[in-house]
Design a protein around this motif. Structure first.
Motif, PDB file in Angstrom:
ATOM      1  N   ALA A   8      53.923  33.811  36.255  1.00 54.28           N
ATOM      2  CA  ALA A   8      52.755  32.989  35.960  1.00 54.28           C
ATOM      3  C   ALA A   8      51.494  33.796  36.253  1.00 54.28           C
ATOM      4  N   VAL A   9      50.373  33.256  35.837  1.00 55.84           N
ATOM      5  CA  VAL A   9      49.088  33.764  36.309  1.00 55.84           C
ATOM      6  C   VAL A   9      48.766  33.005  37.590  1.00 55.84           C
ATOM      7  N   TYR A  10      48.480  33.749  38.642  1.00 55.47           N
ATOM      8  CA  TYR A  10      48.187  33.148  39.940  1.00 55.47           C
ATOM      9  C   TYR A  10      46.675  33.159  40.171  1.00 55.47           C
ATOM     10  N   ARG A  24      52.223  41.189  47.153  1.00 54.76           N
ATOM     11  CA  ARG A  24      51.220  40.553  47.995  1.00 54.76           C
ATOM     12  C   ARG A  24      49.937  40.387  47.194  1.00 54.76           C
ATOM     13  N   LEU A  25      49.543  39.159  47.036  1.00 53.79           N
ATOM     14  CA  LEU A  25      48.314  38.846  46.333  1.00 53.79           C
ATOM     15  C   LEU A  25      47.176  38.737  47.336  1.00 53.79           C
ATOM     16  N   SER A  26      45.985  39.097  46.899  1.00 55.70           N
ATOM     17  CA  SER A  26      44.800  39.015  47.744  1.00 55.70           C
ATOM     18  C   SER A  26      43.713  38.236  47.025  1.00 55.70           C
ATOM     19  N   SER A  41      43.892  39.397  43.154  1.00 52.95           N
ATOM     20  CA  SER A  41      44.420  40.705  42.762  1.00 52.95           C
ATOM     21  C   SER A  41      45.800  40.897  43.376  1.00 52.95           C
ATOM     22  N   GLY A  42      46.480  41.932  42.930  1.00 50.66           N
ATOM     23  CA  GLY A  42      47.769  42.279  43.515  1.00 50.66           C
ATOM     24  C   GLY A  42      48.974  41.916  42.670  1.00 50.66           C
ATOM     25  N   GLY A  43      48.742  41.314  41.529  1.00 53.48           N
ATOM     26  CA  GLY A  43      49.860  40.962  40.670  1.00 53.48           C
ATOM     27  C   GLY A  43      50.511  42.189  40.058  1.00 53.48           C
ATOM     28  N   GLY A  44      51.623  41.960  39.384  1.00 57.64           N
ATOM     29  CA  GLY A  44      52.312  43.061  38.737  1.00 57.64           C
ATOM     30  C   GLY A  44      53.653  42.627  38.196  1.00 57.64           C
ATOM     31  N   LEU A  45      54.443  43.617  37.811  1.00 61.97           N
ATOM     32  CA  LEU A  45      55.780  43.388  37.276  1.00 61.97           C
ATOM     33  C   LEU A  45      56.806  43.810  38.316  1.00 61.97           C
ATOM     34  N   GLY A  72      38.393  31.622  40.552  1.00 63.52           N
ATOM     35  CA  GLY A  72      38.143  32.969  40.104  1.00 63.52           C
ATOM     36  C   GLY A  72      39.141  33.337  39.027  1.00 63.52           C
ATOM     37  N   GLN A  73      39.069  34.574  38.598  1.00 65.68           N
ATOM     38  CA  GLN A  73      40.040  35.052  37.618  1.00 65.68           C
ATOM     39  C   GLN A  73      41.394  35.216  38.288  1.00 65.68           C
ATOM     40  N   GLY A  74      42.418  34.996  37.550  1.00 64.63           N
ATOM     41  CA  GLY A  74      43.755  35.078  38.088  1.00 64.63           C
ATOM     42  C   GLY A  74      44.349  36.466  37.984  1.00 64.63           C
TER      43      GLY A  74
END
Length: 121
Positions: free
Chosen positions: A87-89, A18-20, A6-10, A112-114
């Motif tokens: 990208a999808v992380y 910050r991704l978690s 989680s934590g993605g965005g534009l 898991g899901q990106g």
């Protein structure tokens, strides 16, 4: 094991995110990303205890991986973002930390899901 990034965005170029990733503390974790039309590539890895880390050359000095095992969470701090980071992380969990070999596609990661990261210029 179930993982969720989680934590993605534009964000604009130069920005930060910050991704978690929720993951049990006994797993080493790899962060990977996949841009449209490209293969999945390794970004960073961290050992189960957090003492050892590894980064792809393309993100070294800009991204930082860390973990808080009390919270069963691994983080990927993304600074100095560039449009090519779009990208999808994904986070993946693996039982053994192998340093520079952690991006090996033969490793049996649990996925898991990106989360989508989009960097505008």
């Amino acid at each position: 094991v179930q993982l969720q990034a989680s934590g993605g965005g534009l964000v604009q170029a130069g920005g930060s995110l910050r991704l978690s990733c929720s993951v049990p503390s006994y797993y080493a974790v790899g962060w990977f990303r996949q841009a449209p039309g490209k293969e999945r590539e390794g970004v960073s890895c961290i050992s189960s205890g957090g003492a050892s880390t590894y980064y792809a050359d393309s993100v070294k000095g800009r991204f930082t991986v860390s973990r808080d095992n009390d919270k069963s969470t691994v983080y990927l701090q993304l600074n100095g973002l560039k449009p090519e980071d779009t990208a999808v992380y994904y986070c993946g969990a693996v039982l053994s930390y192998l340093g520079a070999q952690c991006f090996d596609s033969r490793l049996e990661y649990h996925w898991g899901q990106g989360t989508q990261v989009t960097v505008s210029s």
